[in-house]
Design a protein around this motif. Structure first.
Motif, PDB file in Angstrom:
ATOM      1  N   ILE A   3       0.899  -1.531   0.266  1.00  0.00           N
ATOM      2  CA  ILE A   3      -0.457  -0.479   0.018  1.00  0.00           C
ATOM      3  C   ILE A   3       1.257   1.428   0.111  1.00  0.00           C
ATOM      4  CG2 ILE A   3      -2.029   1.360   1.200  1.00  0.00           C
ATOM      5  CD1 ILE A   3      -2.627  -1.685   2.502  1.00  0.00           C
ATOM      6  N   VAL A  30       2.093   1.132   6.902  1.00  0.00           N
ATOM      7  CA  VAL A  30       1.579   1.305   5.279  1.00  0.00           C
ATOM      8  C   VAL A  30       3.470   1.122   5.092  1.00  0.00           C
ATOM      9  CG1 VAL A  30       2.263   3.873   6.197  1.00  0.00           C
ATOM     10  CG2 VAL A  30       1.313   3.504   4.050  1.00  0.00           C
ATOM     11  N   GLY A  81       2.822   1.546  -4.832  1.00  0.00           N
ATOM     12  CA  GLY A  81       1.906  -0.387  -4.708  1.00  0.00           C
ATOM     13  C   GLY A  81       0.738  -0.579  -5.737  1.00  0.00           C
ATOM     14  N   ILE A  83      -1.737  -0.879  -3.964  1.00  0.00           N
ATOM     15  CA  ILE A  83      -3.598  -0.065  -3.761  1.00  0.00           C
ATOM     16  C   ILE A  83      -2.926   1.314  -3.315  1.00  0.00           C
ATOM     17  CG2 ILE A  83      -5.108   0.026  -2.198  1.00  0.00           C
ATOM     18  CD1 ILE A  83      -4.103  -2.468  -1.418  1.00  0.00           C
ATOM     19  N   SER A  85      -3.666   4.619  -1.935  1.00  0.00           N
ATOM     20  CA  SER A  85      -4.559   4.600  -0.793  1.00  0.00           C
ATOM     21  C   SER A  85      -4.255   7.076  -0.951  1.00  0.00           C
ATOM     22  CB  SER A  85      -4.339   4.745   0.355  1.00  0.00           C
ATOM     23  OG  SER A  85      -5.325   3.450   0.089  1.00  0.00           O
ATOM     24  N   LEU A  98      -6.244   1.074   7.025  1.00  0.00           N
ATOM     25  CA  LEU A  98      -5.644   0.191   5.483  1.00  0.00           C
ATOM     26  C   LEU A  98      -5.784  -0.981   6.254  1.00  0.00           C
ATOM     27  CD1 LEU A  98      -2.310   2.454   6.418  1.00  0.00           C
ATOM     28  CD2 LEU A  98      -3.537   2.387   4.355  1.00  0.00           C
ATOM     29  N   GLU A 102      -7.429  -3.061   2.865  1.00  0.00           N
ATOM     30  CA  GLU A 102      -6.486  -4.118   1.787  1.00  0.00           C
ATOM     31  C   GLU A 102      -7.252  -5.377   2.374  1.00  0.00           C
ATOM     32  OE1 GLU A 102      -2.149  -6.797   2.973  1.00  0.00           O
ATOM     33  OE2 GLU A 102      -3.165  -5.809   4.433  1.00  0.00           O
ATOM     34  N   SER A 167      -8.686   5.419  -2.589  1.00  0.00           N
ATOM     35  CA  SER A 167      -8.171   4.109  -2.598  1.00  0.00           C
ATOM     36  C   SER A 167      -8.327   3.414  -3.912  1.00  0.00           C
ATOM     37  CB  SER A 167      -7.982   3.032  -1.578  1.00  0.00           C
ATOM     38  OG  SER A 167      -7.582   3.469  -0.666  1.00  0.00           O
TER      39      SER A 167
END
Length: 257
Positions: A3, A30, A81, A83, A85, A98, A102, A167
């Protein structure tokens, strides 16, 4: 999944400090934290030089162009990442933020975008308002329904999510970037609308989960858009940006979910 969290910031070091402490408190750490700072913002630069960023994988990136869009695009270019965000410097994500993000992307391989509730606080008091399940919709005649700060109920498919709590799956957004044609020298209202609608036109799945939450403490802006006071330039920019968002330019490459 890895992430990346992107936080644009401008001249609000006290708010940024609260936000970073909330990131430190996440139950799921993170992996990459990108703070985007204007090159002329000495106040924030000084704060970050003395801030104790221990346990945070923090990178500071500089942007020269005014406005949130340029800052977020700098972040997108640097993000690595799975993802990506976003939150604002005047927000404080809940500890499981977070972790829940995920979980959604792991469980649903078709998910492209995820948003959640921002609990708005004004003068340290929770902003009153009637909870609703109608969130993030663009009606057939063009009216946009936000209500992201009042969302309740279970998961729902939406057309747009809010910049303070959004995200995306990096592979799916491919080379899409926030539209630099948006007007404004700071907030650039409706940048999320243009981005999300570009994805939706390609069949992307975007959902809203009110449990994926942040506290939001709307702070001072340093542009023509001052939230509570009418400004002709800010209003013209808002109308321009909303109109541009609804045009449907086909500038998104095919999704690779």
């Amino acid at each position: 999944m890895k992430i990346t969290l992107i936080i644009p910031t401008y001249r609000r070091p006290q708010d940024l400090a609260r936000c970073l402490e909330a990131i430190k408190a996440q139950t799921r750490p993170v992996d990459e934290l990108l703070i985007i700072v204007r090159d002329t913002d000495e106040l924030t630069q000084t704060f970050l030089q003395i801030y104790n960023s221990e346990f945070l994988p923090l990178k500071v990136l500089s942007v020269t162009t005014p406005g949130v869009i340029a800052a977020m695009n700098v972040g997108l270019e640097a993000a690595s990442g799975d993802i990506i965000s976003f939150t604002d410097d005047d927000a404080a994500p809940h500890p499981d933020w977070l972790e829940l993000i995920e979980c959604h992307f792991v469980v649903d391989e078709n998910l492209v975008g995820l948003g959640g509730r921002d609990w708005v606080y004004l003068d340290k008091q929770l902003h009153p308002g009637k909870l609703t399940e109608k969130v993030g919709q663009v009606q057939w005649f063009g009216r946009v329904i936000g209500n992201h700060h009042l969302g309740t109920g279970w998961l729902k498919n939406v057309d747009v999510i809010k910049g303070v709590n959004m995200s995306f799956r990096r592979r799916a957004i491919a080379q899409l970037r926030f539209d630099p044609r948006m007007r404004g020298s700071g907030a650039q209202v409706h940048f999320e609308l243009a981005f999300c609608l570009a994805l939706k036109r390609k069949g992307a799945k975007i959902i809203y989960d009110p449990t994926v939450a942040v506290n939001h403490y709307p702070a001072q802006r340093f542009d023509e858009d001052q939230r509570s006071d009418f400004n002709q330039t800010a209003y013209i920019n808002q109308v321009h940006n909303e109109t541009l968002s609804s045009r449907g330019d086909d500038w998104l490459k095919p999704l690779a979910v």
